[in-house]
Scaffold this motif. Sequence first.
Motif, mmCIF file in Angstrom:
data_model
loop_
_atom_site.group_PDB
_atom_site.id
_atom_site.type_symbol
_atom_site.label_atom_id
_atom_site.label_comp_id
_atom_site.label_asym_id
_atom_site.label_seq_id
_atom_site.Cartn_x
_atom_site.Cartn_y
_atom_site.Cartn_z
ATOM 1 N N LYS A 126 -9.829 -11.251 -5.417
ATOM 2 C CA LYS A 126 -10.850 -10.522 -5.380
ATOM 3 C C LYS A 126 -10.286 -9.123 -4.796
ATOM 4 C CE LYS A 126 -15.786 -9.035 -4.492
ATOM 5 N NZ LYS A 126 -15.453 -7.958 -4.233
ATOM 6 N N PHE A 127 -9.738 -9.013 -3.661
ATOM 7 C CA PHE A 127 -9.133 -7.964 -3.087
ATOM 8 C C PHE A 127 -8.135 -7.142 -3.952
ATOM 9 C CE2 PHE A 127 -5.491 -5.980 -1.058
ATOM 10 C CZ PHE A 127 -6.292 -5.067 0.041
ATOM 11 N N LEU A 128 -7.031 -8.253 -4.640
ATOM 12 C CA LEU A 128 -6.405 -7.369 -5.570
ATOM 13 C C LEU A 128 -6.865 -6.890 -6.991
ATOM 14 C CD1 LEU A 128 -3.130 -9.834 -4.930
ATOM 15 C CD2 LEU A 128 -3.495 -7.303 -4.208
ATOM 16 N N LEU A 160 0.391 -6.191 1.072
ATOM 17 C CA LEU A 160 -0.737 -6.823 0.677
ATOM 18 C C LEU A 160 -0.719 -8.128 0.174
ATOM 19 C CD1 LEU A 160 -2.164 -3.533 -1.425
ATOM 20 C CD2 LEU A 160 -2.453 -4.122 0.945
ATOM 21 N N ASP A 161 0.220 -8.634 -0.811
ATOM 22 C CA ASP A 161 0.660 -9.906 -1.179
ATOM 23 C C ASP A 161 1.753 -10.119 -1.579
ATOM 24 O OD1 ASP A 161 -0.219 -12.728 -1.548
ATOM 25 O OD2 ASP A 161 -1.192 -12.367 -3.294
ATOM 26 N N THR A 216 0.587 -9.030 6.212
ATOM 27 C CA THR A 216 -0.465 -8.056 6.601
ATOM 28 C C THR A 216 0.051 -6.784 6.583
ATOM 29 O OG1 THR A 216 0.024 -7.683 8.934
ATOM 30 C CG2 THR A 216 -1.204 -9.981 8.393
ATOM 31 N N ASP A 274 -2.525 -12.716 5.708
ATOM 32 C CA ASP A 274 -3.432 -12.735 7.287
ATOM 33 C C ASP A 274 -2.583 -13.623 8.041
ATOM 34 O OD1 ASP A 274 -5.715 -11.736 5.941
ATOM 35 O OD2 ASP A 274 -6.245 -13.719 5.112
ATOM 36 N N ASN A 312 -7.410 -16.326 -1.454
ATOM 37 C CA ASN A 312 -8.429 -15.544 -1.231
ATOM 38 C C ASN A 312 -7.929 -14.068 -1.194
ATOM 39 O OD1 ASN A 312 -10.125 -17.637 0.251
ATOM 40 N ND2 ASN A 312 -8.745 -17.554 1.974
ATOM 41 N N ARG A 313 -7.047 -13.759 -2.054
ATOM 42 C CA ARG A 313 -6.464 -12.404 -2.401
ATOM 43 C C ARG A 313 -6.898 -11.940 -3.808
ATOM 44 N NH1 ARG A 313 -6.229 -9.812 1.734
ATOM 45 N NH2 ARG A 313 -4.430 -8.441 1.316
ATOM 46 N N ASN A 319 0.930 -1.112 0.106
ATOM 47 C CA ASN A 319 0.135 -0.001 -0.051
ATOM 48 C C ASN A 319 1.002 1.246 0.054
ATOM 49 O OD1 ASN A 319 0.853 0.377 2.613
ATOM 50 N ND2 ASN A 319 -1.126 -0.364 3.583
ATOM 51 N N ASP A 354 -9.894 -5.701 -7.251
ATOM 52 C CA ASP A 354 -10.465 -4.274 -6.776
ATOM 53 C C ASP A 354 -9.440 -3.337 -6.502
ATOM 54 O OD1 ASP A 354 -12.815 -5.464 -7.102
ATOM 55 O OD2 ASP A 354 -13.035 -5.870 -4.966
ATOM 56 N N TRP A 355 -8.147 -3.659 -5.795
ATOM 57 C CA TRP A 355 -7.061 -2.740 -5.539
ATOM 58 C C TRP A 355 -6.669 -2.220 -6.883
ATOM 59 C CZ3 TRP A 355 -4.813 -0.650 -1.192
ATOM 60 C CH2 TRP A 355 -3.465 -0.202 -1.578
#
Length: 336
Positions: free
Chosen positions: A96-98, A74-75, A220, A216, A93-94, A68, A100-101
């Motif tokens: 969708k987050f990435l 973030l990953d 993190t 996670d 599980n990353r 960030n 959108d990011w």
Amino acid sequence: MRSARLYICLGNYQRGILNISAVKIYDRSYWGILELNGNDRSLFLHNQTTNQINFLKPGQGCDVVFVNSTGRTLDLATAYITEESILILVSPNRHKFLMDWMDRYIFPMDKVTVTDRSPELAIFTLLGSGCREFLEQFGISNILDQPEASHELVELEGIQTRIAVGTGLGLTGYTLILPIAKASSLWRKLTEKGASPMSDQTWEQLRISQGRPMPDQELTEDYNPLEAGLWRAISFNKGCYIGQETIARLNTYKGVKQRLWGLQLSQSVEPLTPIFLEGEKIGIVTSCIETLQGAIGLGYIRTKAGGEGMTVNLGDVTAKVIAVPFLSHDYYDPSS
């Protein structure tokens, strides 16, 4: 079953050497794959992540870290450059987050699109020193001696499959990406030829013993990629990217206040268990699992407290701090 068990020699484990002579196969289809298309895709990913993307050619790849604006992690992902697009293998599980990011940073004039290919693609990883000979029996040869993250689209038992060098764990092996509709067929053919399925527990044991950090847990927004030991996925010579100023400053002024280390424990503990040295809290456990030779873990420890070779306490549990192969903690000298 016996083929899925992990045997770790503790002496070898300290040096990061795991004896996996047979070929193991693990289904990583629960991970995610994003695809970047458009003429600006390389520049866009270059500006979004820590590693050097612009100079990579089709068939090449590298690990990258998404961070960030304050340089927090973030990953950890792997980018594969193809003729038409960039495939990004991301952690479970990353996706969708990435997606959108990245979408937040695509402006109307940018010639780039992001697509989540996770529902369409299966991911298998072959591990073990016998992987080369195993793939040669299928007529695969060109990709086998290429550098890490190199990849090639081939016909594997009649199924179009992208074979990439690397396992995501720093161990010998290859990663296969193929249409999910063909996954059962290829899995059956590979296991019939001698690849032994690996359990989730064994993968997790390998992950922790090698030191691969995961979201996670070790990755993190409490930690930056230098603290996480991901120096090899960072280019200090590239131009500006999100979080670059913070990461460069930490390197220049040697400002990493905590580091991720391996742990050999007298017994298993829960993640978030505090780590103490002579009664003072110096860190926290992020992952822990039992093996046939005892409990192993990962944890962040304050840099000033020390590192490899220390004996620390976690309540009534003792642990030895060890180096793990996947991580590095070396500062980079831009003048060298």
